[in-house]
Design an enzyme around this catalytic site. Structure first.
Site, short mmCIF file in Angstrom:
data_model
loop_
_atom_site.label_atom_id
_atom_site.label_comp_id
_atom_site.label_asym_id
_atom_site.label_seq_id
_atom_site.Cartn_x
_atom_site.Cartn_y
_atom_site.Cartn_z
CE1 TYR A 55 0.14 15.09 -2.27
CE2 TYR A 55 1.50 16.90 -1.78
CZ TYR A 55 1.33 15.97 -1.50
OH TYR A 55 2.13 15.05 -0.55
NE ARG A 58 1.07 11.58 -8.13
CZ ARG A 58 2.14 12.31 -8.64
NH1 ARG A 58 2.87 13.11 -8.48
NH2 ARG A 58 2.28 11.78 -10.20
CG ASN A 89 -4.18 3.68 -1.29
OD1 ASN A 89 -3.14 3.68 -0.84
ND2 ASN A 89 -4.76 2.66 -2.08
CG ASP A 91 -6.88 5.86 -4.60
OD1 ASP A 91 -7.92 5.49 -4.12
OD2 ASP A 91 -5.88 5.25 -4.99
CG HIS A 106 -1.29 8.42 4.98
ND1 HIS A 106 -0.54 7.25 4.60
CD2 HIS A 106 -1.08 8.39 6.34
CE1 HIS A 106 0.15 6.65 5.36
NE2 HIS A 106 -0.33 7.17 6.52
N GLY A 172 -1.80 -4.78 -0.37
CA GLY A 172 -0.92 -3.73 -1.19
C GLY A 172 -0.52 -2.63 -0.27
CB THR A 173 0.53 -1.41 2.78
OG1 THR A 173 1.44 -0.55 3.37
CG2 THR A 173 -0.11 -2.40 3.44
N1 APR Z 1 -1.55 -5.73 -6.14
C1 APR Z 1 -1.02 -5.38 -4.96
N2 APR Z 1 0.06 -5.22 -4.21
C2 APR Z 1 0.94 -4.68 -5.10
C3 APR Z 1 0.68 -4.32 -6.63
C4 APR Z 1 -0.64 -4.93 -6.72
N3 APR Z 1 -0.88 -5.14 -8.20
N4 APR Z 1 1.70 -3.96 -6.90
C5 APR Z 1 2.46 -3.42 -5.99
N5 APR Z 1 1.97 -3.98 -4.72
C6 APR Z 1 2.59 -4.02 -3.45
C7 APR Z 1 4.10 -3.86 -3.29
O1 APR Z 1 4.56 -5.04 -3.14
C8 APR Z 1 4.14 -3.33 -2.04
O2 APR Z 1 4.28 -4.10 -0.89
O3 APR Z 1 2.16 -2.62 -2.87
C9 APR Z 1 3.03 -2.31 -2.02
C10 APR Z 1 3.28 -0.67 -2.13
O4 APR Z 1 4.09 -0.29 -1.15
P1 APR Z 1 4.38 1.39 -1.04
O5 APR Z 1 4.66 1.94 -2.49
O6 APR Z 1 5.30 1.64 0.03
O7 APR Z 1 2.86 2.05 -0.64
P2 APR Z 1 2.27 2.15 0.60
O8 APR Z 1 2.63 1.20 1.59
O9 APR Z 1 0.65 2.29 0.35
O10 APR Z 1 2.92 3.39 1.22
C11 APR Z 1 2.62 4.00 2.37
O11 APR Z 1 3.86 5.96 2.02
O12 APR Z 1 4.59 7.69 0.91
C12 APR Z 1 3.71 7.31 1.53
O13 APR Z 1 1.89 8.38 2.34
C13 APR Z 1 2.17 7.49 1.08
O14 APR Z 1 0.36 6.23 2.16
C14 APR Z 1 1.69 6.13 1.38
C15 APR Z 1 2.50 5.43 2.62
#
Ligand code: APR
Length: 229
Positions: A55, A58, A89, A91, A106, A172-173
């Protein structure tokens, strides 16, 4: 007239263009580290030094990063909408871009808390936390992060916020992590929904949903044209 309630649900993708790695994309953080080594209560029990170092890294990256066009877009949108941001996020880029209402599901990397009393939470101004750094009661400080296997304390608040949404935007998730991912299922069929993400999703069962298949920085321009229309 009261501003419409626009709820934005964000994940790692919104911060990708600020240089912060996502978790599950190719080259993502969970390819480099195992979740069970760094992001669970048993990881902390087994090797708190490793978890603290993970962390710290990070945090250093977050402190070096700057908000990008997408973070600023949602901050500016506060002029026309009542914007509530629910982010997975850790951040603080939404806040640094100027968003006023940000709910972290989170946890927050710029905070630590006592291992004795979870209500003793401290803001950090530096990136490095050391083993031996203690709370006012003398117990080791841990990251203020919701680890896998832990409850999500802000989930109820998030559900209420989404239930009240008049427009719902997801950015972006990968929608892999529950309970957070379940939020997209909440808004009713009359609520316009937008998902802004370059990935693919099977969300055909959700009515009134537009997928803007772009990266966040470019995608917010398209989203903006929908929102003024
Ligand atoms: N703009 C928008 N989306 C994007 C970009 C970008 N430039 N680059 C990648 N992505 C998308 C990907 O297509 C994907 O759907 O962002 C998403 C990232 O997914 P994850 O890496 O799974 O992240 P997230 O969904 O935030 O993860 C959820 O998992 O490990 C945990 O606690 C952590 O909060 C996090 C949770």
């Amino acid at each position: 007239m009261a501003k419409k309630k626009l709820v934005v649900f964000t994940g790692a993708g919104i911060s990708a263009e600020s240089g912060i790695k996502t978790f599950r994309d190719s080259g993502g953080l969970w390819e480099e580290y195992k979740i069970e080594d760094v992001a669970t209560p048993s990881a902390w029990k087994k090797d708190p030094t490793l978890v603290t170092q993970f962390y710290n890294l990070r945090r250093k990256q977050v402190m070096e990063a700057k908000p990008n066009a997408a973070h600023y877009f949602f901050a500016e949108l506060q002029n026309t909408y009542d914007v509530l941001i629910i982010t997975q996020n850790i951040d603080d880029l939404h806040e640094r871009a100027g968003s006023k209402n940000v709910l972290h599901l989170h946890g927050e990397i710029m905070k630590v808390r006592s291992t004795l009393n979870e209500n003793l939470i401290y803001d950090l101004k530096k990136w490095e936390v050391k083993m031996g750094d203690k709370c006012e009661k003398g117990s080791q400080l841990r990251p203020h992060i919701v680890w896998f296997g832990e409850m999500v304390p802000n989930m109820d608040k998030a559900v209420t916020m989404v239930q009240e949404a008049e427009i719902f935007v997801t950015v972006g998730t990968s929608l892999n992590v529950y309970p957070a991912a379940g939020l997209v299922e909440i808004p009713g069929p009359d609520v316009p929904k937008y998902i802004l993400d370059p990935g693919t999703f099977d969300l055909k069962h959700i009515a009134n949903l537009t997928h803007i298949r772009e990266k966040a920085g470019d995608g917010v321009k398209q989203l903006g044209s929908f929102l003024v229309a």
